[in-house]
Scaffold this motif. Structure first.
Motif, PDB file in Angstrom:
ATOM      1  N   ALA A 122       0.825  -1.214   0.000  1.00 21.71           N
ATOM      2  CA  ALA A 122       0.000   0.000   0.000  1.00 21.71           C
ATOM      3  C   ALA A 122       0.859   1.264   0.000  1.00 21.71           C
ATOM      4  CB  ALA A 122      -0.919  -0.003   1.216  1.00 21.71           C
ATOM      5  N   ASP A 123       2.119   1.159   0.434  1.00 23.52           N
ATOM      6  CA  ASP A 123       2.989   2.326   0.555  1.00 23.52           C
ATOM      7  C   ASP A 123       4.045   2.424  -0.544  1.00 23.52           C
ATOM      8  OD1 ASP A 123       1.913   3.331   3.096  1.00 23.52           O
ATOM      9  OD2 ASP A 123       2.722   1.458   3.910  1.00 23.52           O
ATOM     10  N   GLU A 124       4.141   1.414  -1.376  1.00 22.94           N
ATOM     11  CA  GLU A 124       5.205   1.433  -2.379  1.00 22.94           C
ATOM     12  C   GLU A 124       4.858   2.374  -3.533  1.00 22.94           C
ATOM     13  OE1 GLU A 124       4.173  -2.268  -5.406  1.00 22.94           O
ATOM     14  OE2 GLU A 124       5.656  -2.556  -3.853  1.00 22.94           O
ATOM     15  N   ILE A 125       5.918   2.871  -4.168  1.00 24.17           N
ATOM     16  CA  ILE A 125       5.778   3.629  -5.403  1.00 24.17           C
ATOM     17  C   ILE A 125       6.154   2.659  -6.515  1.00 24.17           C
ATOM     18  CG2 ILE A 125       6.588   5.602  -6.742  1.00 24.17           C
ATOM     19  CD1 ILE A 125       7.359   6.918  -4.047  1.00 24.17           C
ATOM     20  N   ALA A 129       7.754   1.432 -12.228  1.00 29.50           N
ATOM     21  CA  ALA A 129       7.581   2.165 -13.482  1.00 29.50           C
ATOM     22  C   ALA A 129       7.468   3.665 -13.242  1.00 29.50           C
ATOM     23  CB  ALA A 129       6.343   1.648 -14.212  1.00 29.50           C
ATOM     24  N   THR A 130       6.972   4.049 -12.094  1.00 24.57           N
ATOM     25  CA  THR A 130       6.864   5.466 -11.738  1.00 24.57           C
ATOM     26  C   THR A 130       8.189   5.980 -11.191  1.00 24.57           C
ATOM     27  OG1 THR A 130       4.525   5.190 -11.195  1.00 24.57           O
ATOM     28  CG2 THR A 130       5.627   7.118 -10.268  1.00 24.57           C
ATOM     29  N   LEU A 131       8.827   5.179 -10.348  1.00 24.36           N
ATOM     30  CA  LEU A 131      10.016   5.631  -9.633  1.00 24.36           C
ATOM     31  C   LEU A 131      11.288   5.603 -10.481  1.00 24.36           C
ATOM     32  CD1 LEU A 131      10.759   6.725  -6.870  1.00 24.36           C
ATOM     33  CD2 LEU A 131      11.164   4.377  -6.113  1.00 24.36           C
ATOM     34  N   ALA A 132      11.435   4.631 -11.362  1.00 24.66           N
ATOM     35  CA  ALA A 132      12.678   4.489 -12.141  1.00 24.66           C
ATOM     36  C   ALA A 132      13.024   5.751 -12.934  1.00 24.66           C
ATOM     37  CB  ALA A 132      12.603   3.261 -13.037  1.00 24.66           C
TER      38      ALA A 132
END
Length: 132
Positions: free
Chosen positions: A32-35, A38-41
């Motif tokens: 639930a808390d991860e980014i 594909a968004t973070l890279a």
């Protein structure tokens, strides 16, 4: 190993065998808390490019990257990192609790050299002399 009980048992067993070194426990961020990667890279790549362009090196790289990633994610990276630290603390507490629980209800495991001594005192003496 996917649970605190198994991790704790592995720790106790390693210690009883007298094995040197530590035990690495990998614990993921709560979903639930991860980014998403594909968004973070691309955000990480952008921050790294900016660090390179500004000539930031050595000890200055990590604080720069953390700050830029914080800015580019609008604070979500900090929220995710805090969730990861809390999740790690929860797992560490459960592992410690299992180790203590097992210590209280079970007799301590014997190290390998203690087992040798119990069954063959001559072999135990040889084993102790051959230890580094």
């Amino acid at each position: 190993m996917d649970d605190a009980k198994t991790i704790a048992r592995a720790h106790v067993t390693r210690r009883a065998l007298g094995l040197p070194g530590g035990q690495l426990v990998a614990n993921p961020i709560p979903q639930a808390d991860e980014i998403p990667a594909a968004t973070l890279a691309p955000i990480i790549a952008q921050a790294q490019s900016q660090a390179d362009a500004q000539g930031i090196t050595g000890k200055g790289v990590t604080p720069f990257l953390l700050q830029r990633i914080f800015e580019l994610t609008e604070g979500r990276s900090l929220t995710a990192n805090i969730a990861l630290v809390r999740n790690n603390a929860r797992l560490a507490a459960r592992i410690a609790e299992r180790i203590e629980h097992d210590r209280l209800i079970r007799p301590p495991l014997l190290r390998a050299d203690q087992l040798l001594l119990r069954f063959n005192p001559v072999l135990a003496i040889v084993a102790r002399r051959e230890r580094p």
